[in-house]
Design a protein around this motif. Structure first.
Motif, PDB file in Angstrom:
ATOM      1  N   SER A 181      34.311   7.482   1.372  1.00  0.00           N
ATOM      2  CA  SER A 181      34.207   6.713   0.122  1.00  0.00           C
ATOM      3  C   SER A 181      33.930   5.489   0.477  1.00  0.00           C
TER       4      SER A 181
ATOM      5  N   VAL B   3      28.225  13.137  -0.388  1.00  0.00           N
ATOM      6  CA  VAL B   3      29.467  13.523  -0.803  1.00  0.00           C
ATOM      7  C   VAL B   3      30.007  14.532   0.514  1.00  0.00           C
TER       8      VAL B   3
ATOM      9  N   PRO C   6      34.606  19.119   0.305  1.00  0.00           N
ATOM     10  CA  PRO C   6      36.061  19.492   0.646  1.00  0.00           C
ATOM     11  C   PRO C   6      36.233  20.730   1.521  1.00  0.00           C
TER      12      PRO C   6
ATOM     13  N   ALA D 132      38.316  11.430   3.645  1.00  0.00           N
ATOM     14  CA  ALA D 132      37.775  10.992   2.119  1.00  0.00           C
ATOM     15  C   ALA D 132      37.778   9.487   2.150  1.00  0.00           C
TER      16      ALA D 132
ATOM     17  N   SER E 116      39.992  18.080   5.234  1.00  0.00           N
ATOM     18  CA  SER E 116      39.621  16.799   4.298  1.00  0.00           C
ATOM     19  C   SER E 116      40.884  16.162   3.861  1.00  0.00           C
TER      20      SER E 116
ATOM     21  N   ILE F 245      36.246  13.620  -0.454  1.00  0.00           N
ATOM     22  CA  ILE F 245      37.032  14.650  -1.472  1.00  0.00           C
ATOM     23  C   ILE F 245      38.363  15.070  -0.875  1.00  0.00           C
TER      24      ILE F 245
ATOM     25  N   PHE G 256      37.039   8.407  -5.135  1.00  0.00           N
ATOM     26  CA  PHE G 256      37.423   9.708  -4.244  1.00  0.00           C
ATOM     27  C   PHE G 256      37.496  10.950  -5.200  1.00  0.00           C
ATOM     28  N   GLY G 257      37.651  11.962  -4.713  1.00  0.00           N
ATOM     29  CA  GLY G 257      37.866  13.372  -5.493  1.00  0.00           C
ATOM     30  C   GLY G 257      38.843  14.153  -4.766  1.00  0.00           C
TER      31      GLY G 257
ATOM     32  N   SER H 125      37.290  18.359  -7.945  1.00  0.00           N
ATOM     33  CA  SER H 125      36.019  19.141  -7.457  1.00  0.00           C
ATOM     34  C   SER H 125      36.634  20.581  -7.558  1.00  0.00           C
TER      35      SER H 125
ATOM     36  N   ASN I 296      39.826  18.633  -4.453  1.00  0.00           N
ATOM     37  CA  ASN I 296      39.539  19.744  -4.614  1.00  0.00           C
ATOM     38  C   ASN I 296      40.436  20.782  -5.084  1.00  0.00           C
TER      39      ASN I 296
ATOM     40  N   SER J  84      41.022  17.769   0.084  1.00  0.00           N
ATOM     41  CA  SER J  84      41.038  19.094  -0.199  1.00  0.00           C
ATOM     42  C   SER J  84      42.631  19.531  -0.332  1.00  0.00           C
TER      43      SER J  84
ATOM     44  N   CYS K 235      46.593  15.178 -10.895  1.00  0.00           N
ATOM     45  CA  CYS K 235      45.444  14.353 -10.623  1.00  0.00           C
ATOM     46  C   CYS K 235      45.195  13.444 -12.109  1.00  0.00           C
TER      47      CYS K 235
END
Ligand SMILES: Cc1cc2nc3c(=O)[nH]c(=O)nc-3n(C[C@H](O)[C@H](O)[C@H](O)COP(=O)(O)O)c2cc1C
Length: 330
Positions: free
Chosen positions: A35, A17, A20, A31, A26, A42, A68-69, A94, A71, A44, A85
């Motif tokens: 990925s 990972v 973030p 990101a 990030s 992730i 992906f994420g 996250s 944060n 940010s 989100c």
């Protein structure tokens, strides 16, 4: 091929990972690069204004079709920022610095996974009670804001034992494949690296920040509350620049002078001395005196390189080391 239960949980190939790094380091490019290499990138700062957050998520989707994420630093999060989100079905949320409980239900209802970062066994237990899908255990070597005082080597196995079978992701002080193997040995199902990914081509950190991370040794950081402007009394680890060395342990007055300009939440704003936020890539002024957040893993970083290369080298290194270690057992 390196695979752990975290890969199945998040739909990723490698349990690596990119932690973030806010507010903008990030970004979508970092990101997506991570990925696309098989890890989890992730983005940010979910606390960006919703239209900007929406654009960031859309940009990641232009660059990758992998998970992906996003944060969220919980002290700065408003419910409408989370709604973005949820609505856009961002695969992973996250969260850090606070109680994720109010967010987990809505995220799960929409099919999102939630990772919460902690610095202690007690907080890990609370996160599991709140229903998170995995816990990031952050040791005190970590760069950025640091949630606890325990080193990664001790915290990770303690958290693993406390919350099994919930997967634990180790963070703090991991800079190369040796650290990844160590984390897996401690029972982690994955790793999260911040400082290592700061020194990548795709990270939207200021060039001075990247250069200083590359030049730093493991002894060149300080855990402090010095950069408390806008986020007081929150311990963080930053590079021990000449500015930090000069001010460590000294009281600060309010009303600090402006030392430059930075982009923040879509706007150009003046930066006052001791502001908590690291400089954006296009910051101007006395950037070397801003919050150059970084962890002890800076000592393991010797060049800026593409983030995908970092991911691939970590994965290859883990396989090589694990084979070597297996050869030690007769
Ligand atoms: C420059 C920088 C900014 C960070 N910003 C955030 C943030 O916005 N949100 C967050 O959850 N963690 C943040 N962190 C902490 C990371 O998520 C992670 O815990 C840390 O980078 C792991 O340690 P390492 O730097 O030794 O790899 C930041 C870390 C760094 C180095």
């Amino acid at each position: 091929m390196l695979r752990t239960p975290l890969c199945d949980l998040l739909g990723i190939e490698l349990p690596i990972v990119a932690a973030p790094m806010g507010p903008s380091i990030s970004g979508p490019e970092l990101a997506a690069a991570v990925s696309n290499a098989g890890g989890l990138g992730i983005v940010s700062f979910g606390a960006n204004p919703p239209p900007l957050l929406r654009r960031l998520v859309e940009r990641v989707r232009e660059l990758t079709d992998r998970p992906f994420g996003v944060n969220y630093l919980l002290p700065f999060t408003m419910p409408e920022q989370l709604d973005v989100c949820v609505e856009l079905r961002v695969p992973v949320l996250s969260t850090f610095w606070g109680d994720p409980a109010p967010y987990v239900g809505a995220a799960h209802d929409a099919g999102l996974k939630v990772l919460h970062q902690v610095g202690s066994v007690a907080d890990a237990r609370r996160a599991v009670d709140a229903g998170v899908d995995a816990v990031i255990a952050q040791g005190a070597e970590a760069g950025g804001h640091v949630a606890g005082g325990v080193a990664t080597m001790v915290l990770v196995p303690r958290v693993v034992d406390a919350i099994a079978p919930v997967p634990v992701i180790a963070a703090g002080g991991i800079g190369d494949a040796r650290g990844v193997v160590a984390a897996l040995s401690l029972g982690a199902a994955g790793v999260a690296l911040g400082t290592r990914f700061l020194a990548t081509a795709e990270a939207a950190a200021h060039a001075v920040h990247k250069e200083r991370v590359v030049a730093a040794t493991e002894e060149d950081t300080a855990l402090t509350t010095m950069f408390g402007g806008g986020w007081p009394d929150a311990p963080h680890r930053a590079l021990r620049t000449p500015f930090v060395a000069q001010w460590l342990g000294r009281g600060q007055q309010d009303d600090q002078p402006v030392i430059g300009e930075s982009s923040f939440a879509g706007e150009r704003i003046p930066v006052r001395r001791f502001w908590a936020v690291p400089p954006s890539a296009d910051a101007t002024g006395d950037v070397a005196s801003m919050a150059l957040l970084a962890g002890q893993a800076a000592g393991l970083v010797d060049r800026v390189e593409p983030a995908g290369d970092v991911v691939r080298r970590l994965a290859e290194g883990v396989e090589r080391i694990v084979r070597e270690l297996a050869g030690l057992v007769r």
